[in-house]
Design a protein around this motif. Structure first.
Motif, PDB file in Angstrom:
ATOM      1  N   VAL A   1      84.711  26.788  -0.947  1.00  9.16           N
ATOM      2  CA  VAL A   1      83.769  26.108  -1.973  1.00  9.16           C
ATOM      3  C   VAL A   1      82.581  26.826  -2.027  1.00  9.16           C
ATOM      4  O   VAL A   1      81.952  27.311  -3.040  1.00  9.16           O
TER       5      VAL A   1
ATOM      6  N   ILE B   1      86.757  23.401  -8.248  1.00 11.56           N
ATOM      7  CA  ILE B   1      85.410  22.928  -7.581  1.00 11.56           C
ATOM      8  C   ILE B   1      84.815  21.785  -8.391  1.00 11.56           C
ATOM      9  O   ILE B   1      84.437  20.631  -7.965  1.00 11.56           O
TER      10      ILE B   1
ATOM     11  N   ARG C   1      80.657  29.200  -4.923  1.00  8.10           N
ATOM     12  CA  ARG C   1      79.518  28.652  -5.523  1.00  8.10           C
ATOM     13  C   ARG C   1      78.259  29.703  -5.690  1.00  8.10           C
ATOM     14  O   ARG C   1      77.659  29.922  -6.550  1.00  8.10           O
TER      15      ARG C   1
ATOM     16  N   ARG D   1      88.066  21.844  -1.473  1.00  9.51           N
ATOM     17  CA  ARG D   1      87.859  22.265  -0.270  1.00  9.51           C
ATOM     18  C   ARG D   1      89.017  21.995   0.651  1.00  9.51           C
ATOM     19  O   ARG D   1      89.777  22.894   1.348  1.00  9.51           O
TER      20      ARG D   1
ATOM     21  N   SER E   1      81.649  24.322 -12.487  1.00 10.29           N
ATOM     22  CA  SER E   1      81.749  24.145 -11.032  1.00 10.29           C
ATOM     23  C   SER E   1      80.830  22.976 -10.635  1.00 10.29           C
ATOM     24  O   SER E   1      80.592  22.666  -9.561  1.00 10.29           O
TER      25      SER E   1
ATOM     26  N   PRO F   1      85.041  18.675  -5.747  1.00 10.78           N
ATOM     27  CA  PRO F   1      84.806  19.775  -4.793  1.00 10.78           C
ATOM     28  C   PRO F   1      85.345  19.255  -3.440  1.00 10.78           C
ATOM     29  O   PRO F   1      85.935  20.389  -2.807  1.00 10.78           O
TER      30      PRO F   1
END
Lengths: 334, 508
Positions: free
Chosen positions: A224, A210, A228, A218, A81, A214
């Motif tokens: 997102v 992501i 995370r 989103r 990520s 990212p």
């Protein structure tokens, strides 16, 4: 795996029959290069290093990488990520110490384990929240928590190893089930669990999205921040689990345990082809990465190579792995 | 006499022929247009000229001398400057420092700022570029940064200048400034290559043109006198497209999207508008008019200060993308690469990323078989050119990426309102036409569509209704039959602004 041949992107009709077969061969080598390297390495060491190819040694090898292995599973998510976590080594130490303290105080190993796991999850949650919500760089955030949590480990143990009085605690690290030590089973379970999570669930696919981009993730409706935070929370809990097992194997919670652990874990992931740029990761790669690290270490010990040189060799292997990856990428984009 | 000649250039990448036997010549004191769809070979050609690629066959001849560039540095030494779409500058440094990068004048080992400043001022004046040498590049608009880039090339004494899609992110006024500079450089005897998808610009600037298709030269025009737009388009696509918009009349239903008094970043005055089922509303405005910002507020991508958005009468939760998607409001962002695609993931992943939540097995596991079917069906339906669904999407051309991003929302079973921001930016003519057709089909199914675009012909050609924005507020609204260039543009210009040239606003 994806087809890395840029050529076909421009013109699907391009390429004659032999050219295509050639490309397919390259594709195969690309995809399985790591596994091939490991198999070759294992074969060579089996033939050349005395005692290497024995059941006891192989089990010992697996045991020695079990902590790195389970945390590498969650570190894979973290790197995939496009994040980073330096705090896992400290969490390993703190969880071990806390588990020992709580076990001794309450007389219940279960409570000790629960406390350590919760503490690990909380550390991860803090990491994730600061990174996702306050938008602070993951490297800096986890560098800070690495120091803080290590401090907590020393403070709570007053700098001393905390021995555990309850015998039951030792069995976590030493019990043998179906011929393999319990920690190895736990690690295998982690690989299966996180492999399924990565490849078969929205959580895993979103993690890769992501890491890939990212902003686009989103806008495509991926939550997102929540993902995370979840990645760090799980990572904290698994690091704590590794800490508990390590403490059990050492029969005490040691505040200086797991130093440099985070870098070994990240090295194993990178060796396993996880991209630091995010978006690319495979569980089989990470497994092989962990095994290569462990195998090299194990073989060097068997050959009585000075521990000081082992650092040298580990660093060199990592550098070569990253270079090979870079070359592969360059060939794709030219 | 041609100053620059490409002679029989061929370039092969593993498994594919990107260019075969391309020859053409560029005059000094001329602007030579390069045309072709994306992937036709223009960019490869520019990379060969810039020394980034080494051709497998053929050679470059510059001023009578055969040249074989081994690196970008070789090309620069030979007087070649390529202005790429993605500019190469140091945002933290000033205009002066960027222009003098690597060769700032020094005195006793220290930078002689006075001398550097005087030199830069003098050179900028000579080029007629009005910029303060002390401004940092990041404080300039894209157009101004491009100006700096061109100045850098000129100051390096480049004899050959190639501009790759220079106007794609420029406002009208910036475009005018750019064109003036190009004409000045032409008058100074530079050999220029100009790549653009905008045919109007080609007609306005270029003396000659070469058309590429599938890595080959398909046509050469020594002069553009008497050449029509249709002739160019036909050769580019290899078939005839009489009307690239292909507008179709359709029925409209009730109001689907109702936006009321929306304000937020860059949208100072409350924005309100409705879109009906089956209606395509075009949002036009100059760069910085606040259209994209307004649409991001509608979608929930940015935090709104006030106002409401309702779909079919149900008010959405503010600033919550997921709630928007679940209510049927979806959005294709302006910047495809930054906000649209997830480059390192496959085409199939990019298509299924949102809709997959509706097809989970046991409520938990991704249904790969179903996703493969979905991806393949869109690849076929929208004619997405990709070797297979597992291809990383970054390797596709812009048009095909856009189709994949559209597919992401088409795969949603409950698409009610689709906002597309600059859906055809940087996309070739053939793919544009296909994207318009997708929009029409959706509208026919009752989807309400908002299309934001900076291309006036596109807005006029595709929309049922046109809304104009300027300075962060809505300044005009036109039904299809009332909308014409002059009226729309009149509302798009800030009060007191001079009428811009009409170069990029001529209709097809």
């Amino acid at each position: 795996m994806t087809d890395r041949n840029t050529a076909t992107a421009l013109d699907p009709a391009a390429g004659s029959q032999p050219a295509r077969r050639n490309a397919a061969l390259w594709q195969f080598v690309d995809d399985y290069s790591l596994i091939l390297i490991f198999v070759a390495l294992f074969a060579v060491l089996s033939c050349t290093v005395e005692y290497f190819f024995s059941w006891d040694n192989v089990v010992g090898l697996a045991l020695s990488v079990s902590q790195i292995g389970m945390v590498a599973c969650t570190m894979m998510f973290c790197l995939a990520s496009r994040d980073f976590d330096l705090s896992v080594g400290s969490t390993v130490a703190f969880a071990g110490v806390l588990c020992a303290i709580v076990s001794n105080a309450t007389g219940s190993v279960t409570l000790g384990i629960a406390a350590a796991l919760v503490a690990g999850a909380v550390i991860g949650f803090v990491n994730g929240t600061v990174i996702a919500k306050l938008k602070i760089n993951a490297l800096i955030t986890t560098l800070a928590t690495m120091e803080i949590v290590r401090g907590l480990a020393f403070i709570s143990s007053q700098g001393q190893a905390v021995g555990v009085s309850n015998e039951a605690f030792f069995s976590i690290g030493s019990a043998i089930l179906f011929g393999l030590p319990a920690p190895v089973w736990v690690t295998l379970a982690c690989f299966v669990l996180f492999g399924v999570l990565l490849n078969k669930t929205i959580y895993g696919r979103n993690t890769l999205a992501i890491g890939g981009n990212p902003d686009a993730a989103r806008l495509a409706g991926v939550s997102v921040d929540r993902t995370r935070i979840m990645i760090f929370l799980i990572q904290g809990a698994v690091a704590a689990l590794a800490g508990i097992i390590l403490a059990s194997r050492m029969t005490s919670g040691q505040p200086n345990a797991g130093e440099g652990f985070e870098l070994n874990v990240i090295s194993a992931c990178v060796l396993g082809g996880v991209s630091l740029m995010g978006g690319r990761a495979s569980i089989s790669g990470v497994l092989v990465g962990v095994l290569i690290m462990g195998t090299v270490q194990n073989a060097m010990s068997l050959m009585n190579i000075d521990a000081f040189y082992q650092y040298l060799v580990r660093g060199t292997i990592l550098l070569i792995a990253v270079l090979v990856d870079q070359l592969k990428n360059r060939r794709q984009s030219r | 006499m041609s100053f620059l000649q490409f002679q029989g250039i061929g370039k092969t990448f593993p498994g594919v022929r990107a260019l075969s036997d391309v020859s053409f010549a560029v005059r000094a004191g001329g602007v030579h247009g390069l045309l072709g769809e994306n992937g036709a070979g223009k960019s490869t050609m520019m990379k060969i000229l810039g020394g980034e690629y080494i051709p497998n066959e053929g050679q470059l001849v510059i001023d009578g001398q055969p040249r074989a560039f081994r690196s970008a540095a070789d090309a620069i030494d030979a007087g070649v400057a390529i202005i790429h779409q993605e500019l190469q500058y140091v945002p933290e440094l000033t205009v002066m420092e960027n222009l003098l990068l690597g060769r700032l004048p020094t005195r006793f080992g220290l930078v002689d700022r006075g001398r550097a400043l005087a030199w830069t001022r003098e050179k900028l004046d000579a080029l007629g570029v009005d910029l303060d040498p002390r401004t940092r590049l990041k404080q300039l608009s894209i157009g101004q940064r491009q100006m700096v880039e061109i100045c850098k090339a000129v100051l390096r004494d480049a004899k050959i200048l190639a501009l790759d899609e220079p106007t794609s992110s420029l406002s009208h006024r910036e475009t005018d400034v750019l064109f003036r500079l190009v004409r000045d450089l032409k008058a100074q005897g530079k050999a220029m290559i100009y790549i653009s998808h905008r045919l109007d610009e080609i007609f306005e600037l270029c003396d000659a043109a070469t058309i590429f298709r599938d890595g080959r030269k398909v046509a050469d025009f020594d002069t553009l006198e008497g050449v029509t737009r249709d002739m160019l388009v036909q050769r580019m696509v290899g078939r005839e497209i009489s009307d690239i918009f292909g507008y179709r009349e359709r029925a409209q239903g009730d109001v689907r999207l109702a936006v009321r008094n929306l304000t937020g970043h860059a949208v100072k005055e409350p924005v309100s508008f409705d879109v009906r089922a089956g209606e395509i509303v075009g949002f036009f405005g100059l760069v910085g008019a606040g259209r994209s910002e307004a649409m991001r507020l509608v979608y929930g991508a940015d935090r709104r200060e006030s106002g409401t958005v309702a779909i079919d009468g149900t008010t959405l939760r503010p600033s919550d993308i997921r709630s928007s998607i679940r209510s049927g409001l979806m959005f294709c962002p302006e910047d495809r690469k930054e906000d649209g695609i997830i480059g390192v993931r496959s085409v199939a992943e990019n298509i299924n990323i949102s809709a997959r939540r509706n097809h989970l097995r046991a409520g938990l596991f991704v249904n790969d078989a179903n996703e493969a079917r979905t991806a393949d069906s869109f690849i076929q339906r929208l004619r997405i050119r990709t070797p297979h669904r597992r291809q990383e999407i970054r390797l596709l051309s812009g048009g095909n990426q856009q189709k994949a991003v559209l597919s992401r929302w088409l795969a949603e079973k409950d698409l009610r309102v689709l906002i597309v921001d600059e859906p055809t930016r940087g996309i070739d003519v053939g793919a544009k036409n296909e994207i318009y057709n997708v929009l029409y089909e959706l509208a026919e199914r009752g989807v309400a569509i908002v299309m934001v675009s900076s291309e006036l012909p596109e807005v006029l050609g595709v929309s049922d209704r046109v809304i104009v924005m300027c300075g962060g507020r809505i300044t005009g609204q036109f039904a299809r039959h009332e909308a014409n260039e002059e009226a729309v543009l009149g509302r798009a210009l800030p009060e007191g602004a001079a009428q811009p040239s009409m170069h990029s606003t001529r209709t097809a």
